[in-house]
Design an enzyme around this catalytic site. Structure first.
Site, short mmCIF file in Angstrom:
data_model
loop_
_atom_site.label_atom_id
_atom_site.label_comp_id
_atom_site.label_asym_id
_atom_site.label_seq_id
_atom_site.Cartn_x
_atom_site.Cartn_y
_atom_site.Cartn_z
N ASP A 207 88.94 -4.85 6.73
CA ASP A 207 88.88 -6.23 6.21
C ASP A 207 90.28 -6.74 5.86
O ASP A 207 90.44 -7.57 4.97
CB ASP A 207 87.96 -6.30 5.00
CG ASP A 207 88.41 -5.38 3.86
OD1 ASP A 207 89.29 -4.52 4.12
OD2 ASP A 207 87.89 -5.51 2.75
N ASP B 68 93.37 -9.14 1.96
CA ASP B 68 92.31 -8.15 1.94
C ASP B 68 91.10 -8.78 1.26
O ASP B 68 91.23 -9.43 0.22
CB ASP B 68 92.76 -6.90 1.18
CG ASP B 68 91.72 -5.80 1.26
OD1 ASP B 68 91.79 -5.00 2.21
OD2 ASP B 68 90.85 -5.74 0.36
N LEU B 69 89.91 -8.62 1.87
CA LEU B 69 88.71 -9.25 1.33
C LEU B 69 88.24 -8.56 0.06
O LEU B 69 88.30 -7.32 -0.07
CB LEU B 69 87.58 -9.22 2.37
CG LEU B 69 87.85 -9.97 3.69
CD1 LEU B 69 86.64 -9.86 4.61
CD2 LEU B 69 88.21 -11.43 3.44
#
Length: 533
Positions: free
Chosen positions: A433, A390-391
């Site tokens: 994301d 996950d960004l």
């Protein structure tokens, strides 16, 4: 005119023996023709029945004096005249016409009544029978003349000659009898007129048989030619490409096939079909061609790529059946251009299994990759790992510049991800994301597999943490937006089918949240909760 020789001058010829010869000859012809005509040529079958009836009449003539006159005179003449009626009926059947019942049946009825009434009057009976037979063959001659333009070939002329010849024979019998030139008082008298009548009868029967056989043969040949012409026209106007392959060589192509392949007729004929098939599909085409030759693939349709002369590589759907071409085992093949359909199917599959923005596999295809990896690990006992990412710091980019710029960053993340993983690994985007990588082919030893996964994961984290320089266009002007974004990753391992794809994703997701809680921009490994109790 002097009288013709009497019975005493020709006693060397034995009439009953002639009846036997006539019976044997006519019956043999009848059986031969019936064996050919059975279930296939109804007109010939009717004609063979006529020959059998004529043979039965000669057999009854042979029994003259041994059986009652009712059989040897009345029934014998009915059988012979019935044969003439069947010959006329066969001609109607040949022309696919309905005969007037009276014209066919009335002569037979008249013969039956006349011979019964004149059973003891041979001369009068011969005149009556000759006159009725004359009318029957005049009827046949008229029909042949009327239908001459609708009947092709020489058979009708042979049959017409036989009909005219028989009619002239009957006229001869009538004239000789009325003039008193033949003293015969019964059918077994060996006079020239009696002997000549039976010899001419045999000749007439032979000519009738030959004429009918030739007519039927010519009709069959004409039907075959017409059928071939119709099929050729259908093939030439077909919307599918059609070709004949004999030993893998093109022996026939229709205009549509020429259009699809882009080569002219001479460039195709005599060439091996594999010359025009894409190299990657040649083995498939060879295999299916052999199946068709063996009769195992008549319903088979399959796509293959063709290298055309003017249209580049095109997808063709190929089907066909086994045939004989010039007495050689061959295949008749049908080709349809399905390039557009293949492209549509590919786009549909892309939309169904890939993320529209990054073109990475989506959740559905990711599950397939996981199932395949589980099955492979079950056999190899190797480990695989699920890397869930996950960004970090992605939302501020969207909030400041909008989703279009955020999409540019996600596309860049996907590109860096694909450059950082190995050829055996699979990357996917779950949405937003969130990204997933399946690491395949890790060591069967879990500690070693853990170090292998850590190495790849840290390489990915490092690649994703590099600054992003995004080209943005606003108000018609282009400028660069620089953004710093990292990723947090969680890893879980599997070997075989111990967990479902959904469970593995949940485990990796839980490990990723631990990475977030530990400060982000790092990798954490999933640890199962300790058992209670």
């Amino acid at each position: 005119m002097p009288p013709l020789p009497t019975t005493a001058t020709v006693t060397s010829l034995h009439i009953p023996t002639m009846f036997v010869m006539l019976f044997v000859g006519v019956t043999a012809m009848a059986l031969s023709i019936a064996s050919v005509a059975y279930r296939r040529q109804p007109d010939l079958l009717v004609f063979s029945f006529g020959l059998m009836s004529q043979g039965m009449g000669y057999a009854l003539f042979f029994l003259r004096g041994q059986v009652s006159p009712l059989l040897s005179v009345v029934l014998a003449n009915i059988a012979i005249n019935g044969a003439m009626a069947l010959y006329v009926l066969a001609l109607y059947r040949f022309q696919c016409r309905t005969p007037p019942r009276g014209l066919v049946a009335i002569p037979v009825v008249l013969v039956g009544l006349g011979t019964w009434w004149l059973v003891d009057a041979y001369q009068a009976r011969r005149i009556l029978l000759s006159a009725i037979t004359l009318l029957q063959f005049v009827h046949m001659s008229v029909l042949l003349w009327q239908w001459r333009h609708q009947t092709a070939g020489r058979g009708q002329y042979i049959l017409g000659f036989a009909a005219v010849f028989t009619a002239l024979t009957m006229i001869y019998r009538i004239v000789v009898t009325l003039a008193g030139w033949d003293p015969a008082q019964k059918v077994t008298d060996s006079t020239i007129t009696v002997i000549l009548s039976f010899m001419l009868s045999l000749l007439d029967t032979l000519l009738l048989s030959v004429g009918m056989l030739v007519m039927v043969q010519e009709r069959t040949e004409q039907a075959r030619v017409d059928s071939e012409d119709r099929y050729r026209k259908l093939i030439e106007s077909a919307n599918e490409g059609i070709c004949v392959l004999e030993k893998g060589i093109l022996r026939f192509v229709n205009p549509k096939f020429i259009e699809l392949f882009g080569y002219n007729h001479d460039e195709l004929l005599g060439q091996p079909i594999l010359r025009f098939i894409h190299p990657d599909d040649r083995a498939l085409v060879c295999e299916n061609h052999q199946k068709r030759l063996e009769g195992h693939a008549d319903d088979l349709k399959y796509p293959a790529r063709v290298e055309t002369k003017t249209h580049g590589v095109r997808w063709m759907e190929i089907s066909g059946v086994a045939i004989d071409w010039c007495d050689q085992p061959s295949t008749l093949n049908f080709c349809s251009d399905i390039t557009e359909r293949q492209e549509i199917d590919a786009r549909i599959r892309e939309l169904a299994f890939h993320d529209a923005l990054t073109h990475l596999p989506n959740r559905r295809l990711l599950h397939e990759h996981l199932e395949r990896a589980m099955a492979q690990n079950q056999r190899s006992q190797q480990h695989s790992a699920v890397l869930f990412m996950d960004l970090d710091n992605f939302k501020p980019l969207n909030d400041r510049y909008g989703h279009n710029v955020g999409d540019l960053l996600l596309i860049e993340v996907a590109q860096r991800l694909c450059q950082s993983i190995r050829g055996t690994d699979n990357a996917a985007r779950l949405g937003g994301d969130e990204f997933v990588v399946v690491l395949n082919g890790l060591s069967p030893n879990l500690p070693t597999a853990t170090e292998q996964a850590r190495h790849v994961a840290e390489k990915i984290i490092q690649a994703l943490s590099e600054p992003y320089r995004l080209q943005v266009t606003q108000d018609g002007q282009s400028h660069t937006v620089e953004h710093h974004c990292t990723a947090s990753a969680g890893v879980t391992f599997f070997c075989g089918h111990g967990s479902t794809p959904a469970q593995l994703l949940d485990q990796a997701d839980a490990a990723m949240y631990r990475a977030k809680e530990a400060g982000r921009n790092q990798v954490q490994f999933y640890q199962a909760a300790p058992a209670v109790g």
